[in-house]
Structures are given as C-alpha cells and as structure tokens.
Design a protein around this motif. Structure first.
Motif, short mmCIF file in Angstrom:
data_model
loop_
_atom_site.label_atom_id
_atom_site.label_comp_id
_atom_site.label_asym_id
_atom_site.label_seq_id
_atom_site.Cartn_x
_atom_site.Cartn_y
_atom_site.Cartn_z
N ASN A 11 0.85 -1.17 0.00
CA ASN A 11 0.00 0.00 0.00
C ASN A 11 0.90 1.24 0.00
OD1 ASN A 11 -1.77 2.11 0.53
ND2 ASN A 11 -3.04 0.87 1.89
N VAL A 12 0.94 1.94 -1.12
CA VAL A 12 1.85 3.07 -1.28
C VAL A 12 1.49 4.26 -0.40
CG1 VAL A 12 2.47 2.40 -3.63
CG2 VAL A 12 0.61 4.05 -3.29
N LEU A 13 0.30 4.26 0.19
CA LEU A 13 -0.11 5.36 1.06
C LEU A 13 0.34 5.17 2.50
CD1 LEU A 13 -3.70 5.97 -0.31
CD2 LEU A 13 -1.59 7.18 -0.89
N TYR A 14 1.06 4.07 2.79
CA TYR A 14 1.51 3.78 4.15
C TYR A 14 3.03 3.64 4.21
CZ TYR A 14 -3.22 3.15 5.88
OH TYR A 14 -4.52 3.37 6.27
N ALA A 15 3.74 4.63 3.73
CA ALA A 15 5.20 4.70 3.81
C ALA A 15 5.86 3.39 3.37
CB ALA A 15 5.64 5.11 5.22
N ASP A 16 6.58 2.73 4.28
CA ASP A 16 7.35 1.53 3.93
C ASP A 16 6.49 0.39 3.40
OD1 ASP A 16 9.61 2.88 4.71
OD2 ASP A 16 9.94 1.72 6.54
N GLU A 17 5.20 0.39 3.72
CA GLU A 17 4.30 -0.66 3.23
C GLU A 17 4.24 -0.68 1.70
OE1 GLU A 17 2.14 -3.18 4.56
OE2 GLU A 17 3.65 -2.90 6.10
N GLY A 18 4.63 0.40 1.07
CA GLY A 18 4.58 0.47 -0.39
C GLY A 18 5.84 -0.02 -1.08
N VAL A 19 6.81 -0.54 -0.34
CA VAL A 19 8.10 -0.89 -0.94
C VAL A 19 7.97 -1.91 -2.06
CG1 VAL A 19 8.74 -2.70 0.72
CG2 VAL A 19 10.53 -1.38 -0.44
N GLY A 20 7.09 -2.88 -1.95
CA GLY A 20 6.94 -3.89 -3.01
C GLY A 20 6.51 -3.28 -4.32
N VAL A 21 5.56 -2.36 -4.24
CA VAL A 21 5.07 -1.66 -5.43
C VAL A 21 6.15 -0.75 -5.99
CG1 VAL A 21 3.40 0.07 -6.22
CG2 VAL A 21 2.65 -1.82 -4.75
N HIS A 22 6.77 0.06 -5.11
CA HIS A 22 7.81 0.98 -5.57
C HIS A 22 8.97 0.22 -6.21
CE1 HIS A 22 5.68 4.18 -3.66
NE2 HIS A 22 6.03 3.86 -2.42
N PHE A 23 9.38 -0.87 -5.57
CA PHE A 23 10.53 -1.63 -6.06
C PHE A 23 10.25 -2.26 -7.42
CE2 PHE A 23 13.13 -5.49 -6.35
CZ PHE A 23 14.40 -4.95 -6.20
N THR A 24 9.09 -2.88 -7.60
CA THR A 24 8.81 -3.50 -8.90
C THR A 24 8.67 -2.45 -10.00
OG1 THR A 24 6.47 -3.70 -8.33
CG2 THR A 24 7.83 -5.66 -8.04
N ASN A 25 8.09 -1.30 -9.69
CA ASN A 25 8.02 -0.23 -10.69
C ASN A 25 9.41 0.27 -11.05
OD1 ASN A 25 5.21 -0.23 -11.04
ND2 ASN A 25 4.90 1.16 -9.32
N TYR A 26 10.26 0.37 -10.05
CA TYR A 26 11.65 0.79 -10.26
C TYR A 26 12.38 -0.21 -11.17
CZ TYR A 26 16.61 1.10 -8.80
OH TYR A 26 17.98 1.16 -8.76
N ILE A 27 12.25 -1.49 -10.88
CA ILE A 27 12.91 -2.53 -11.69
C ILE A 27 12.36 -2.50 -13.12
CG2 ILE A 27 13.12 -5.05 -12.00
CD1 ILE A 27 15.00 -3.87 -9.83
N LYS A 28 11.05 -2.35 -13.26
CA LYS A 28 10.41 -2.30 -14.58
C LYS A 28 10.94 -1.13 -15.40
CE LYS A 28 5.99 -2.43 -14.27
NZ LYS A 28 4.54 -2.20 -14.22
N ASP A 29 11.12 0.03 -14.74
CA ASP A 29 11.60 1.22 -15.44
C ASP A 29 13.09 1.17 -15.74
OD1 ASP A 29 9.05 2.21 -15.29
OD2 ASP A 29 9.50 3.80 -13.85
N LYS A 30 13.87 0.54 -14.86
CA LYS A 30 15.32 0.58 -14.99
C LYS A 30 15.89 -0.50 -15.91
CE LYS A 30 19.61 0.68 -12.35
NZ LYS A 30 20.23 0.79 -11.03
N TYR A 31 15.30 -1.69 -15.91
CA TYR A 31 15.91 -2.83 -16.59
C TYR A 31 15.12 -3.33 -17.78
CZ TYR A 31 19.16 -3.36 -12.71
OH TYR A 31 20.15 -3.15 -11.79
#
Length: 188
Positions: A11-31
C-alpha cells in the motif's frame, strides 16, 4: 517455457508498506530482461491479494516483493527465501495486506495452483498512513534488494540490461498513478 511473475505487493499510502510496489516499478523502469525460453511479467499487485489468484495461477514461478515481519530483525533487513522454506523468524502477522497475501498463497496451495514461490522481503520501519515514500532504513535496503533480484534472475538465465539510471526516488511520486490498488502488467 516458464512464465515468471515478479509481483510487487503493498500500500503506497503507508510509507514503507509500499516498498513492493515501488521496487517492482523501479525494476520495470530501470531494466530490460530477455531470455530465449522464459517470459517475465512485472506487475504492481497493490493490495489486491485474493483478487490476484486468477492472475498468479497462470504462472510457473512467482517472485513476491513485499514487507515481511521479523521479530529478531532490524528495519531495512532483506530476506530472500523459498515460500515453502520460510525462515522460522518470519512472522506473517504483520500488516493487513501481508496477512492477506499469506492467506491467498495458502488458498492456492489447497487447490494445487500456487506456482513455485520466492519471497523478496524487507522489514519495514514505519507503517504510517498517508505517507508516500520510504524511510531511510528501507531506502538503504533497495540496492541489496536489487542485487538479490538481478542475481536470481540471472541464475534463471535472464540477460539483464540497465536501460536507464533511474533511482527509486524518481519512481515513488507516480506510484499512485501506476497501479497502487489494481494490477498493471508489463511483459518483458
């Protein structure tokens, strides 16, 4: 041919709880990933949990990126394990979405359609409502999470190529636009 799903949960609205979403979006954009035999999909699963069952069941392998609760670990510690051999110190009674994901995987086990599952988890620092972003402890864990995932995919035979020098900080502000609470997919 194996179909492999990299699934970010949180859940991106709860700080660290959003790490899974942020990380996969980061990987998708970077690699960019390529393989002669396997297909990799990268999906932001948000907080859907049980709603993802029809999607997850189509895959041979599943890599879940999420927070994990561990009573003996410090915030920002990274775990990578086979779901069937979870470390004893992992406590699945963390956040609501964490418990829901455990229940989802257990239900899939009961009917025999859960793919081989790996978990890339990080211990959260703060679960605070209406905070978009990561605490310093989780931010510092991102490079280890990235190396762990890339090493695993390369062991599966994927060619990995960084296509941009994007940082996770550049991905986070748009998280709520990209998926958040509904699954979005990019096949690579």
């Amino acid at each position: 041919m194996n179909n492999i799903l990299l699934l970010g949960i949180g859940n991106v609205l709860y700080a660290d709880e959003g790490v899974g979403v942020h990380f996969t979006n980061y990987i998708k954009d970077k690699y960019q990933f390529s393989h002669t035999e396997h297909l990799l999909d990268i999906i932001d699963g948000g907080t859907l949990a049980q709603g993802l069952i029809p999607l997850i069941s189509r895959y041979d392998k599943l890599i879940i990126v999420d927070t994990v609760n561990c009573t003996t670990a410090n915030p920002g510690e990274v775990y990578f394990f086979d779901f069937d051999q979870a470390p004893a110190e992992i406590d699945w009674q963390g956040s609501a979405h964490e418990v829901e994901m455990l229940q989802t995987l257990t239900m899939m086990d009961m009917v025999g359609d859960r793919p081989q599952t790996q978990v890339l988890g990080v211990v959260p620092t703060v679960i605070e409502p209406m905070t978009l972003g990561l605490t310093p402890s989780l931010h510092a864990a991102i490079p280890l999470m990235e190396r762990t995932l890339i090493n695993y995919l390369e062991q599966l035979g994927f060619n990995t190529k960084a296509q941009t020098q994007i940082t996770i900080d550049e991905v986070i502000p748009d998280a709520y636009k990209r998926g958040g609470n509904h699954a979005t997919s990019d096949s690579v």
